[in-house]
Design a protein around this motif. Structure first.
Motif, PDB file in Angstrom:
ATOM      1  N   SER B  10       5.345 -42.894  16.451  1.00 38.80           N
ATOM      2  CA  SER B  10       6.803 -42.952  16.578  1.00 38.80           C
ATOM      3  C   SER B  10       7.434 -44.123  15.851  1.00 38.80           C
ATOM      4  CB  SER B  10       7.202 -43.023  18.052  1.00 38.80           C
ATOM      5  OG  SER B  10       6.889 -41.828  18.705  1.00 38.80           O
ATOM      6  N   GLU B 248       1.666 -35.257  28.186  1.00 40.70           N
ATOM      7  CA  GLU B 248       3.032 -35.794  28.307  1.00 40.70           C
ATOM      8  C   GLU B 248       4.011 -34.964  27.491  1.00 40.70           C
ATOM      9  OE1 GLU B 248       4.235 -38.080  30.417  1.00 40.70           O
ATOM     10  OE2 GLU B 248       2.222 -37.949  31.244  1.00 40.70           O
ATOM     11  N   MET B 249       3.616 -34.570  26.308  1.00 35.06           N
ATOM     12  CA  MET B 249       4.502 -33.723  25.507  1.00 35.06           C
ATOM     13  C   MET B 249       4.655 -32.334  26.128  1.00 35.06           C
ATOM     14  SD  MET B 249       3.797 -34.753  21.491  1.00 35.06           S
ATOM     15  CE  MET B 249       5.080 -33.670  20.822  1.00 35.06           C
ATOM     16  N   LYS B 251       4.650 -31.739  29.287  1.00 30.77           N
ATOM     17  CA  LYS B 251       5.604 -31.936  30.390  1.00 30.77           C
ATOM     18  C   LYS B 251       7.032 -31.940  29.868  1.00 30.77           C
ATOM     19  CE  LYS B 251       2.787 -34.817  33.435  1.00 30.77           C
ATOM     20  NZ  LYS B 251       2.611 -36.201  33.900  1.00 30.77           N
ATOM     21  N   GLN B 252       7.205 -32.590  28.722  1.00 24.09           N
ATOM     22  CA  GLN B 252       8.553 -32.693  28.159  1.00 24.09           C
ATOM     23  C   GLN B 252       9.052 -31.359  27.611  1.00 24.09           C
ATOM     24  OE1 GLN B 252       8.138 -35.871  25.287  1.00 24.09           O
ATOM     25  NE2 GLN B 252      10.023 -36.843  25.998  1.00 24.09           N
ATOM     26  N   TYR B 253       8.176 -30.627  26.936  1.00 27.91           N
ATOM     27  CA  TYR B 253       8.638 -29.482  26.159  1.00 27.91           C
ATOM     28  C   TYR B 253       8.173 -28.117  26.680  1.00 27.91           C
ATOM     29  CZ  TYR B 253       9.882 -33.046  22.691  1.00 27.91           C
ATOM     30  OH  TYR B 253      10.434 -34.126  22.050  1.00 27.91           O
ATOM     31  N   PRO B 255       6.689 -27.288  30.100  1.00 27.05           N
ATOM     32  CA  PRO B 255       6.111 -27.606  31.420  1.00 27.05           C
ATOM     33  C   PRO B 255       5.236 -26.489  31.994  1.00 27.05           C
ATOM     34  CG  PRO B 255       8.533 -27.408  31.516  1.00 27.05           C
ATOM     35  CD  PRO B 255       8.147 -27.437  30.079  1.00 27.05           C
ATOM     36  N   ARG B 256       5.500 -25.253  31.584  1.00 18.90           N
ATOM     37  CA  ARG B 256       4.703 -24.139  32.097  1.00 18.90           C
ATOM     38  C   ARG B 256       3.228 -24.260  31.723  1.00 18.90           C
ATOM     39  NH1 ARG B 256       7.141 -18.186  31.071  1.00 18.90           N
ATOM     40  NH2 ARG B 256       6.205 -18.251  29.013  1.00 18.90           N
ATOM     41  N   LEU B 275       5.054 -36.175  15.925  1.00 13.64           N
ATOM     42  CA  LEU B 275       5.704 -37.451  16.236  1.00 13.64           C
ATOM     43  C   LEU B 275       5.943 -38.271  14.973  1.00 13.64           C
ATOM     44  CD1 LEU B 275       3.828 -38.538  19.485  1.00 13.64           C
ATOM     45  CD2 LEU B 275       6.030 -37.383  19.267  1.00 13.64           C
ATOM     46  N   LEU B 284      12.310 -31.602  15.317  1.00 12.91           N
ATOM     47  CA  LEU B 284      11.351 -30.776  16.052  1.00 12.91           C
ATOM     48  C   LEU B 284      12.108 -29.591  16.628  1.00 12.91           C
ATOM     49  CD1 LEU B 284       9.279 -33.489  17.983  1.00 12.91           C
ATOM     50  CD2 LEU B 284       8.774 -32.388  15.801  1.00 12.91           C
ATOM     51  N   ILE B 285      11.667 -28.407  16.269  1.00 14.58           N
ATOM     52  CA  ILE B 285      12.378 -27.214  16.752  1.00 14.58           C
ATOM     53  C   ILE B 285      11.415 -26.272  17.467  1.00 14.58           C
ATOM     54  CG2 ILE B 285      14.117 -27.350  14.922  1.00 14.58           C
ATOM     55  CD1 ILE B 285      12.699 -24.920  13.617  1.00 14.58           C
ATOM     56  N   ASP B 288       9.958 -25.472  23.000  1.00 20.00           N
ATOM     57  CA  ASP B 288       9.622 -24.839  24.274  1.00 20.00           C
ATOM     58  C   ASP B 288       8.733 -23.613  24.089  1.00 20.00           C
ATOM     59  OD1 ASP B 288      11.996 -23.749  22.969  1.00 20.00           O
ATOM     60  OD2 ASP B 288      11.978 -22.287  24.592  1.00 20.00           O
TER      61      ASP B 288
END
Lengths: 502, 502
Positions: B10, B248-249, B251-253, B255-256, B275, B284-285, B288
């Motif tokens: 990052s 962690e990513m 969870k962010q993007y 979660p399922r 990143l 970033l597209i 989800d």
């Protein structure tokens, strides 16, 4: 290599490249809607020098365009909840919001919001917001009287009523008609003006100013056609709304909203705040999620009807919140949605305005006009009607108060997106933030000096399926305050602790 | 202000802060999976000096773990399609992929992929990939023989068969068993080794190196415990996989995917490529979206059964692609999915491995054991069976070849996520790129010197509902080549044209 001439949100400016600071302050806030106003008040009350930059020529933002309901409760109840006979527990509110958010929910934000919600109500009252000790009992999208308390989500509906004790938490200002937004912004604007806050209208924030360590030092603002370098010693708070007015961003992140749904928002909802934050490392999350609604009531009598999909199947308990229904409708295979009602319950829905595509003295007539399988539609209506007559909905658990048999004749409204019915939408994606409003990178590190609130951040409301009216203005005003207070007390040049588990 | 000690994706490094370049090359490629290998080959063949950095100690990536089917066709057909009697048109392939992608599809990429797909097949053959002129006719998740051509998507299924003439486009390498991935990577690795390409294993890319104009000049790589500054005169190509291994990513993007589904990927799918790209402005597209599957066949006889949800309603044509079914299953209100089959069609599904939760001599027995409403389940089975006996499925248009009556006795498999059935998933979000592989900002400007391909980019496959086997390796190898070729021919310090309408 030629320098790029145009300053855009995606290109932060390096402090080393500046000739001078044109404006110096402690806290710079972008956007004078509900979030920005509250952030400014709290930052000033924390002792900070505050400058507020608004691209329009007046305060307002999208809060002004809304009904300005706020979703509040817990801690035994707000003054209004108590007066109306409700005792609302923080745990019930927390459990409801966590269930509504599902796996998208941000637990720490929900927790803070529920715990301090009654305090936020009292603060709004202390700012001059007036709420009557009265309840609006109709099933409604908004209270059109000056009554205060109403159910604005799916609290009384399956499955939520089994998860948390239902309680109304929508608080409507004491004003007739749909006039809460202008009243709330007038109230908050007066409070900003009472304080020594520098307010600049017609001021477009262009990009953030950073140092080589990635700390945000200020912001470039265009005023009177000139770029001004604004030094914000304690930090910048982005309260610049969402991106529902940015077609290119909708194409990228929410293609479903590009055509069809009406955008809910003000012309400033261009995503500039999100882009500025992203350009300095902020993570944009939940970008595909949006509020989208099919405002099918009033009249509430339509709730006695049933929604069916292209397969003539029901798919939702029709008594739940309108955006939960819209979200589910749009997910149906075959892309069709019809609302079927007995003629005795029919009245034109003025907001939704869906065309009648079929009527029938019996199911077969109706099915033929609508283009649904008659045998399947017959079973769906008969199965529903037979159970509803007994106060039961074994499939979708619609509440007994909305269950009764559906005798012929029937009418069918076409609620398919693109076929005339009104859908309306705004975006729910934004910068990932701590509950404090500090903006986080994808690696969960705080970007020093940068905050976001309102729809520039990804806040409490995370999906149409879990939305409740009052969550956006509630979240924007509450987390605007938290960000203002936190940033207002930040030591100059303080680096926040590095990371946090979400 | 202390310098941050740790180098993370990052935080890009400013070229001005470097003491020296440790390695100099024209094209630096991160990741030696399918995309990176193809990028390296094409960049070298375009005359560029190439260095390839792989975090593992061997080539492979997630391509090696896959079956390495490639989804190819159009232009009248590949050699194999033609030999098997199929004439595949570019328009049919294009129309199918656009319909499968829905509003998430990237038209320009789909267009290029379809137009040059046969050429890509020939190129893979020229590299040494062998494909038999034979068809695998079973309904299967993968060909376990050395036969080549099979249907790997929902081409023959409603609604797609009405949109584009069906044609099988999955191409399986000439190898027995599920061994295509290692064979393809062995083949491509040999081609890399034949060229004068510098390959560094155990080399972890840490972050990009940029100049003040935002151009990517190179990359920091850790080798032998030391950080090396790599100058890439023509550009850096990120082929570092997706982020299914980064909790962690997720969870962010997504979660399922955090709990329940098995991740499909290699340990390097940590999102580092995403990143690094984001840190220099890349958008970033589709973050989800993910492939998720319920591998419910083989045995294909289970396709004679029906999936039902918690309401005992069918929700999908059961003959469509397994990830389309999984995606739809997971969207069902009530969160339950059961596969109900006549005992005469039952056989244990070895991949899905779902538990039997009910059997019954009649519907009522079955419903009681499973916990579904007996009247509703009876109607669903009877309605289906009655029409299926006539070769009809008026609701979901399952293909006639999979339609027959469902006589008792019955069995029900619990396919609910978390109840034992195997779901498997990988991520489909990534950097927004032009068809050339050039990485774009949210404002659709090219980041000079930066490319991405494979799952680090957001490519052809955009959702589980529209996925087909062979799209990931097809996309990774094809767009890896395009990126390699484009970057390999880029003039040093060339600034690409500014923006593009997607």
């Amino acid at each position: 290599m030629p320098q790029q001439a145009k300053t855009t949100p995606s290109r932060p400016r390096q402090a080393a490249d500046l000739d001078n600071w044109d404006i110096e302050t402690d806290v710079a806030i972008v956007g004078f809607g509900g979030a920005g106003a509250c952030a400014a008040i709290e930052a000033a009350d924390a002792g900070a020098q505050v400058a507020l930059f608004e691209v329009a020529s007046a305060s307002g933002g999208s809060t002004e365009l809304s009904s300005a309901e706020v979703y509040l409760g817990g801690s035994g109840g707000t003054r209004v909840q108590k007066a109306c006979g409700y005792e609302d527990s923080t745990e019930d509110m927390f459990n409801y919001l966590m269930a509504a958010g599902g796996d998208l929910a941000h637990e720490a934000k929900v927790r803070l919001y529920c715990e301090e919600s009654v305090g936020h109500f009292d603060w709004l009252v202390s700012m001059g917001a007036q709420y009557k000790n009265s309840e609006y009992e109709e099933r409604a999208i908004m209270a059109l009287t000056d009554d205060c308390l109403l159910y604005t989500g799916s609290e009384k509906c399956w499955p939520f009523r089994e998860i948390a004790k239902p309680c109304p938490r929508g608080h409507n200002l004491e004003v007739e008609g749909d006039n809460g937004g202008p009243l709330l912004m007038k109230t908050l604007t007066a409070q900003v003006e009472k304080r020594s806050i520098q307010v600049e209208y017609n001021a477009r924030a262009l990009t953030l100013i950073i140092n080589p360590e990635g700390e945000v030092l200020g912001i470039v603002v265009r005023m009177d056609g000139k770029e001004k370098n604004v030094r914000a010693r304690r930090g910048v708070i982005l309260c610049a709304g969402g991106f529902v007015m940015n077609t290119e961003m909708l194409k990228q992140y929410c293609p479903r909203l590009v055509e069809g749904p009406m955008p809910i928002g003000n012309p400033g909802d261009t995503g500039a705040g999100l882009l500025m934050g992203q350009a300095v490392g902020g993570a944009l999350i939940n970008m595909d999620q949006h509020f989208i609604t099919l405002p099918y009531y009033p009249p509430s009598s339509l709730t006695y009807g049933i929604f069916v999909n292209a397969q003539a199947q029901r798919f939702i308990n029709e008594d739940c919140y309108h955006s939960r229904i819209a979200s589910s409708a749009l997910d149906q295979l075959g892309g069709k949605t019809y609302l079927i009602v007995s003629a005795e319950d029919y009245a034109h829905p003025p907001f939704m305005n869906a065309p009648i595509v079929g009527t029938g003295e019996n199911v077969e007539e109706l099915a033929e006009e609508v283009g649904l399988h008659p045998g399947m539609l017959r079973h769906t209506i008969e199965f529903y009607s037979e159970h509803a007559a007994r106060g039961e909905d074994p499939l979708f658990h619609k509440s007994p108060e909305w269950l009764k048999a559906m005798p012929p004749p029937y009418a069918a409204l076409d609620c398919t997106l693109g076929e005339g019915a009104i859908y309306a939408a705004f975006t729910l994606g934004g910068l990932d933030t701590r509950p404090t409003g500090e903006v986080l990178t994808t690696e969960k590190e705080v970007i020093p000096g940068l905050y976001a609130a309102g729809r520039t951040a990804c806040g409490i409301p995370r999906s149409a399926a879990g939305y409740a009216s009052g969550l956006s203005v509630g979240d924007a005003t509450f987390f605007g305050r938290v960000a203002g207070s936190h940033c207002g007390q930040r030591s100059c040049g303080q680096r926040s602790p590095g990371s946090e588990t979400r």
